[in-house]
Design an enzyme around this catalytic site. Sequence first.
Site, PDB file in Angstrom:
ATOM      1  CG  ASP A 295      75.148-122.211 -27.249  1.00  0.00           C
ATOM      2  OD1 ASP A 295      74.491-123.258 -27.399  1.00  0.00           O
ATOM      3  OD2 ASP A 295      74.863-121.139 -27.805  1.00  0.00           O
ATOM      4  CG  ASP A 296      80.103-120.602 -25.834  1.00  0.00           C
ATOM      5  OD1 ASP A 296      79.651-120.778 -26.988  1.00  0.00           O
ATOM      6  OD2 ASP A 296      80.209-119.484 -25.313  1.00  0.00           O
TER       7      ASP A 296
ATOM      8  CG  HIS B 120      78.391-122.592 -30.695  1.00  0.00           C
ATOM      9  ND1 HIS B 120      77.346-121.821 -31.141  1.00  0.00           N
ATOM     10  CD2 HIS B 120      78.924-121.896 -29.654  1.00  0.00           C
ATOM     11  CE1 HIS B 120      77.261-120.722 -30.395  1.00  0.00           C
ATOM     12  NE2 HIS B 120      78.217-120.741 -29.494  1.00  0.00           N
TER      13      HIS B 120
ATOM     14  CG  HIS C  14      76.800-119.915 -22.599  1.00  0.00           C
ATOM     15  ND1 HIS C  14      75.684-119.123 -22.518  1.00  0.00           N
ATOM     16  CD2 HIS C  14      77.325-119.718 -23.839  1.00  0.00           C
ATOM     17  CE1 HIS C  14      75.546-118.462 -23.668  1.00  0.00           C
ATOM     18  NE2 HIS C  14      76.523-118.812 -24.481  1.00  0.00           N
TER      19      HIS C  14
HETATM   20 ZN   LIG Z   1      78.660-119.261 -28.038  1.00  0.00          ZN
END
Ligand SMILES: [Zn+2]
Length: 294
Positions: free
Chosen positions: A66-67, A116, A215
């Site tokens: 993620d991210d 996301h 992440h």
């Molecule tokens: Zn996130």
Amino acid sequence: MIHFSRAAVLCVAILAATPTFARDCGPDALGVSRTIAIGPKGAALGLQSYPRTLDLADREVVLTFDDGPAAPTARVLDALAKECARATFFIIGRNAEETPALVKRAAAEGHTIGNHSYSHPAMTLRLLEDNDAKADIEKGIKAVERAIGDKTAPFFRFPGFADTPALVSYLEGKGYTIFGSDLWASDWSPMSPKGELDLVMSRLEKAGKGIVLFHDSKAQTAQMLPDFLRALKARGYRLVHIAPGEGETPIVEAGPGWSSTTEPIIAKTLAGKSKLPRGADPGAEGHRHPAGDD
Ligand SMILES: [Zn+2]
């Protein structure tokens, strides 16, 4: 003026079109054991948030990040390429606008590109008015699609897992599968790469399989990833890739006694906070992850 022969031009074209992931990593590499087609009928998966998940066999692992894209993303992609491994990236729209080349690279190397949100709202989508939350989701999808010059997978992960029933229905209605996770590395907490490796491997050994959340925005994760992929191989885990497809998504329901891991964390994080006024800038307070300082 330089003249290229037709053969040379063709050769260059073929080289440019050959994805870097097509190279042979050899028998020692982790590789991908199989790809699961995620069907167009929406679903919400991942035992930490939902009472159902992907039907994986023992020692099967799905990698999700993620991210990104962020500074450590290139190193993450390098580590995956070295092992001929595939992952799914849940991309923040505004990051894709800032660094489109890294998202493009992830897509070109065979990874699945999911969504996301655009601004990873500090207050989380749960604290936005529905229309503002939907606008942020749609803006994010468009930004990522612009970056890769293609459709993203209809996959979504809620920032901080902070969904709402209305937003889940909205996305499912669009044919999106919502991914929570089955286990995570807690990589929003600062720790050494070795500490993170030991933590995630102990959680994986306990769970035996699952959708793992990392992440790619975290340097410690990028640093530990080569060792993590080696550890998966050494301990007999098999990597499963997920990609959009036809048919039914293989899903398994949680047993009795299931409870959400994420809800108590979200509740604690959002305690005392109220919904942002309609039309507020969801990104105004910066990035924060309800399940940690991210
Ligand atoms: Zn996130």
